[in-house]
Design an enzyme around this catalytic site. Structure first.
Site, PDB file in Angstrom:
ATOM      1  N   ARG A  72       0.826  -1.216   0.000  1.00  0.00           N
ATOM      2  CA  ARG A  72       0.000   0.000   0.000  1.00  0.00           C
ATOM      3  C   ARG A  72       0.859   1.265   0.000  1.00  0.00           C
ATOM      4  O   ARG A  72       0.514   2.241   0.656  1.00  0.00           O
ATOM      5  CB  ARG A  72      -0.944   0.050   1.203  1.00  0.00           C
ATOM      6  N   ARG A  83      -3.865   6.639   0.499  1.00  0.00           N
ATOM      7  CA  ARG A  83      -4.405   7.882   1.061  1.00  0.00           C
ATOM      8  C   ARG A  83      -3.466   8.666   1.970  1.00  0.00           C
ATOM      9  O   ARG A  83      -3.755   9.794   2.314  1.00  0.00           O
ATOM     10  CB  ARG A  83      -5.708   7.584   1.800  1.00  0.00           C
ATOM     11  N   ARG A 112      -8.123  11.289  -5.771  1.00  0.00           N
ATOM     12  CA  ARG A 112      -9.343  10.596  -5.340  1.00  0.00           C
ATOM     13  C   ARG A 112     -10.549  11.523  -5.190  1.00  0.00           C
ATOM     14  O   ARG A 112     -11.676  11.054  -5.098  1.00  0.00           O
ATOM     15  CB  ARG A 112      -9.079   9.823  -4.038  1.00  0.00           C
ATOM     16  N   ASP A 145      -6.560  -3.461  -7.393  1.00  0.00           N
ATOM     17  CA  ASP A 145      -7.089  -4.089  -6.186  1.00  0.00           C
ATOM     18  C   ASP A 145      -7.239  -5.575  -6.467  1.00  0.00           C
ATOM     19  O   ASP A 145      -7.434  -5.966  -7.624  1.00  0.00           O
ATOM     20  CB  ASP A 145      -8.439  -3.484  -5.785  1.00  0.00           C
ATOM     21  N   TYR A 182     -14.039 -12.718   0.268  1.00  0.00           N
ATOM     22  CA  TYR A 182     -14.860 -11.557  -0.099  1.00  0.00           C
ATOM     23  C   TYR A 182     -16.068 -11.982  -0.920  1.00  0.00           C
ATOM     24  O   TYR A 182     -17.169 -11.450  -0.762  1.00  0.00           O
ATOM     25  CB  TYR A 182     -14.036 -10.532  -0.889  1.00  0.00           C
TER      26      TYR A 182
END
Ligand code: CP3
Length: 343
Positions: free
Chosen positions: A21, A25, A34, A70, A145
């Site tokens: 990562r 952010r 974003r 992702d 998921y």
């Protein structure tokens, strides 16, 4: 190239470092992008996606770039609709619960379904000097998921299918394994220099269940990838007790989190495996002296043998400071160069 040398357990003049990562952010530039584009919209725009992939290399001085994407991206063209929900993660519209749900999953042509992923890789290769890591989610982590419908604490639906309908679960794992092999090969052909398989949630399984329900699929995946020139990395969270199971995997590198020491990890996996890890990302919030002391301990154990890549034990979080990551990267390089070039 220190990163590729370390993946192959070869000596190098410094310990390579990158961060899971590393694009995200915590970067003001990413937050700015974003404002106008969702995560998936970034992934669909190769020029923008290549820029997001490259940014941490320029800003932090890391030894590898990782494709910005992702793990859920290739699940869409298999027939599963999902969204990435801010602050939560992937949420699936119709969670898979039945034999029919699994039977309905289908293969896809990556050049038709995900051409932007391949074009992003080509663009990054044209502009970035360090190796590029491609990646995919591992079957169990993807399945969690797809079956739960979103992030989960206990994976009850996933485990219910694994125990209650083992043939349906195995069929799902097989379909996902095929996709992972196909998708990673396409990334390598497009220019990825290495590939990482993220099995983030495998640590929720007992060694016995891992061996019975997951290991055969991971063996197949890493066997197929071992035929490629690009080295492969297998990463999971909380896998300390599963490491002996990984001995037979033909991955080049095993990634571990902070719950196991680098020395213990080396003893548990195969002699042939390089190790990647494992600073607790929470230490990015500690005073820099404390962070440095921990990084030095990890590096000291890591350098006991060739084949070590410095990383966090899991991803950078949004409140981490860019300056801390930059100083940490510099420290890893200086500390390891001083020792590796003097001996
Ligand atoms: O820099 C990099 O490491 C590459 C980019 C990357 C992303 N996701 C972008 C992303 C990678 C390698 C992933 C893999 C991924 N995605 C994993 C495996 C790694 C891990 O962290 O265990 C998993 C489990 C996912 C699923 C997922 N996607 C989660 C749990 C989340 C976090 C939710 C949140 O908001 O914190 C996402 C969203 C996501 N994927 C973000 C990023 C940068 C953050 C959200 C955003 O920017 O909108």
């Amino acid at each position: 190239m220190p990163f590729l040398d370390a993946c192959r357990s070869q000596k190098s003049t410094r310990v390579p470092v990158w961060y899971m990562r590393q694009a995200g952010r915590y970067q003001p530039e990413y937050r700015e992008i974003r404002k106008n584009y969702s995560l998936l919209e970034i992934c669909e725009r190769p020029e923008l996606c290549a820029q997001v992939t490259s940014l941490p290399v320029a800003q932090l001085g890391v030894d590898a770039a990782i494709l910005f994407s992702d793990i859920m991206v290739p699940v869409g063209p298999m027939g599963v609709n999902f969204e990435i929900v801010e602050g939560r993660g992937p949420v699936v519209e119709h969670p898979l619960r039945t034999r029919q749900d699994v039977d309905a999953l289908h293969g896809f042509d990556v050049h038709e379904a995900l051409p932007h992923v391949l074009e992003t890789i080509e663009r990054v290769k044209d502009t970035v000097a360090v190796p590029l890591i491609g990646f995919a989610g591992a079957p169990f982590t993807l399945a969690s998921y797809m079956i739960e419908g979103g992030p989960s604490r206990d994976y009850l639906h996933t485990k219910a299918m694994m125990y209650g309908e083992p043939d349906v679960f195995a069929n799902l794992m097989e379909k996902l394994s095929e996709m992972v092999i196909y998708y990673l090969r396409a990334q390598i052909t497009a220019g990825a220099d290495a590939v990482q398989v993220f099995d983030s949630w495998a640590g929720s399984l007992s060694p016995k269940d891992y061996e019975t329900h997951i290991l055969p699929h991971m063996q197949r995946i890493f066997h197929a990838l071992s035929e490629e020139e690009a080295p492969s990395i297998y990463f999971g969270v909380g896998t300390g007790e599963l490491l002996p199971q990984f001995k037979t995997l033909k991955a080049n590198v095993i990634g571990v989190d902070w719950r196991v020491s680098i020395r213990a990890a080396r003893e548990r996996v195969s002699q042939a495996h390089a190790i990647q890890g494992n600073l607790d990302p929470a230490l990015l919030l500690a005073p820099f002296d404390v962070l440095k002391a921990r990084a030095a301990e990890i590096l000291t154990e890591g350098m006991e043998k060739p084949g070590f890549i410095f990383n966090l034990g899991h991803g950078v979080f949004p409140t981490a400071s860019m300056d801390t990551l930059r100083r940490l990267t510099e420290f890893v390089h200086e500390f390891s160069e001083a020792r590796l070039t003097s001996s």
